[in-house]
Write an enzyme that holds these catalytic residues in place. Sequence first.
Site, short mmCIF file in Angstrom:
data_model
loop_
_atom_site.label_atom_id
_atom_site.label_comp_id
_atom_site.label_asym_id
_atom_site.label_seq_id
_atom_site.Cartn_x
_atom_site.Cartn_y
_atom_site.Cartn_z
CD GLU A 1 -78.34 25.08 54.25
OE1 GLU A 1 -78.28 25.91 55.17
OE2 GLU A 1 -79.17 25.16 53.32
CG MET B 1 -66.39 29.24 41.55
SD MET B 1 -65.12 28.43 40.59
CE MET B 1 -65.25 26.75 41.17
N GLY B 2 -71.25 29.43 42.10
CA GLY B 2 -72.61 29.01 41.79
C GLY B 2 -72.86 27.54 42.03
CE1 TYR B 3 -76.22 22.34 39.45
CE2 TYR B 3 -75.12 21.10 41.18
CZ TYR B 3 -76.05 21.17 40.16
OH TYR B 3 -76.84 20.07 39.87
CE LYS C 1 -65.53 20.29 50.25
NZ LYS C 1 -65.10 20.74 48.98
N GLY D 1 -65.32 29.48 53.13
CA GLY D 1 -65.56 28.23 53.85
C GLY D 1 -64.25 27.53 54.21
CG HIS E 1 -72.23 27.81 47.93
ND1 HIS E 1 -72.61 26.65 47.28
CD2 HIS E 1 -70.98 28.09 47.49
CE1 HIS E 1 -71.63 26.27 46.48
NE2 HIS E 1 -70.63 27.10 46.59
P1 AMP Z 1 -67.21 27.51 45.44
O1 AMP Z 1 -68.51 27.88 44.83
O2 AMP Z 1 -66.94 26.04 45.45
O3 AMP Z 1 -66.05 28.34 44.92
O4 AMP Z 1 -67.32 27.89 46.97
C1 AMP Z 1 -67.64 29.20 47.38
C2 AMP Z 1 -67.38 29.33 48.85
O5 AMP Z 1 -68.20 28.40 49.56
C3 AMP Z 1 -65.93 29.01 49.23
O6 AMP Z 1 -65.50 29.92 50.23
C4 AMP Z 1 -66.04 27.61 49.78
O7 AMP Z 1 -65.02 27.29 50.72
C5 AMP Z 1 -67.39 27.65 50.45
N1 AMP Z 1 -67.93 26.30 50.61
C6 AMP Z 1 -68.02 25.34 49.66
N2 AMP Z 1 -68.50 24.19 50.19
C7 AMP Z 1 -68.69 24.43 51.51
C8 AMP Z 1 -69.15 23.64 52.61
N3 AMP Z 1 -69.52 22.37 52.46
N4 AMP Z 1 -69.23 24.22 53.82
C9 AMP Z 1 -68.86 25.52 53.99
N5 AMP Z 1 -68.42 26.31 53.01
C10 AMP Z 1 -68.33 25.78 51.78
#
Ligand code: AMP
Length: 277
Positions: free
Chosen positions: A32, A27-29, A146, A144, A34
């Site tokens: 490390e 989802m951007g922003y 996470k 992730g 990502h």
């Molecule tokens: P998001 O942009 O929050 O939807 O995250 C995109 C992807 O990055 C998802 O698969 C998350 O689980 C992964 N992600 C977000 N934060 C972390 C992190 N701290 N360590 C590893 N993967 C992450």
Amino acid sequence: MKVIESITGMKQARWGLSGPVGLVPTMGYLHEGHISLVRRAKKENPSVVVSIFVNPTQFGPKEDFKKYPRDLPRDLALLEQAGTDVVFIPPDAEMYPSDYNTWVDMEKITGRLEGAARPGHFRGVATVCNKLFNIVEPAKAYFGQKDAQQVLVIQKMVKELNMNLEIVVCPIIREPDGLAMSSRNTYLKPDERQAATVLYRSLQLAQKLYDDGERDAGKIRRQMTALIQKEPLAHIEYISIADAANLEEQDKIVTPALVSMVVKIGLPRLLDNIILK
Ligand code: AMP
């Protein structure tokens, strides 16, 4: 690096890419966490596509969709540096035209934890991932740990709908003081940022109690709760100790068990977890 802002453009570009494609949905922003997914995808695939899409259908009506942090120029610079081949930024109106009608609804596993706290969240997540998989046709998609429940939901969807791709799960990337990286950490004020270290400290406590032989999930949860309650800015939403495969809550710990939690500090709901092995 190509930046593509339409679904038809992405489908065309897909056929210009060499070999199997690794997809990293975001989802951007970016941070490390990502970028670690992008690096892993780069290692394992000749071509890497990263999507940036703040998916409206996974946000509840009172959630932060409009305020979700965005910084496209910075994201693009980070992705270029990491060796991304294509960045896919679909417009909301193409992903969900006004007469949009098709959803991936999953039972049981989406009724617990984040699914219970955020009704409709995983319907939005599963649907958008299904759409991205159909548009990009990756051999592998990177997620992730996470978002532990999200990983289980996507793995189950891929298996049950017989999709032709592999889901690769990557470890949680943390700040030096243990806070799991998250785009929403930007909402934290300095004193809240300090308080946020309590999540990882409580997970480490759970690991230590388990390593010392404790198998009573209730006792571990109570000690985690006591530690977090010492932090006045932290408000526990839930602490779960569950079977890592199906998220059923455990009384006696049988490994692998997922210890996961949401703690609200200031504005954001902070998520974190570890797997006891
Ligand atoms: P998001 O942009 O929050 O939807 O995250 C995109 C992807 O990055 C998802 O698969 C998350 O689980 C992964 N992600 C977000 N934060 C972390 C992190 N701290 N360590 C590893 N993967 C992450």
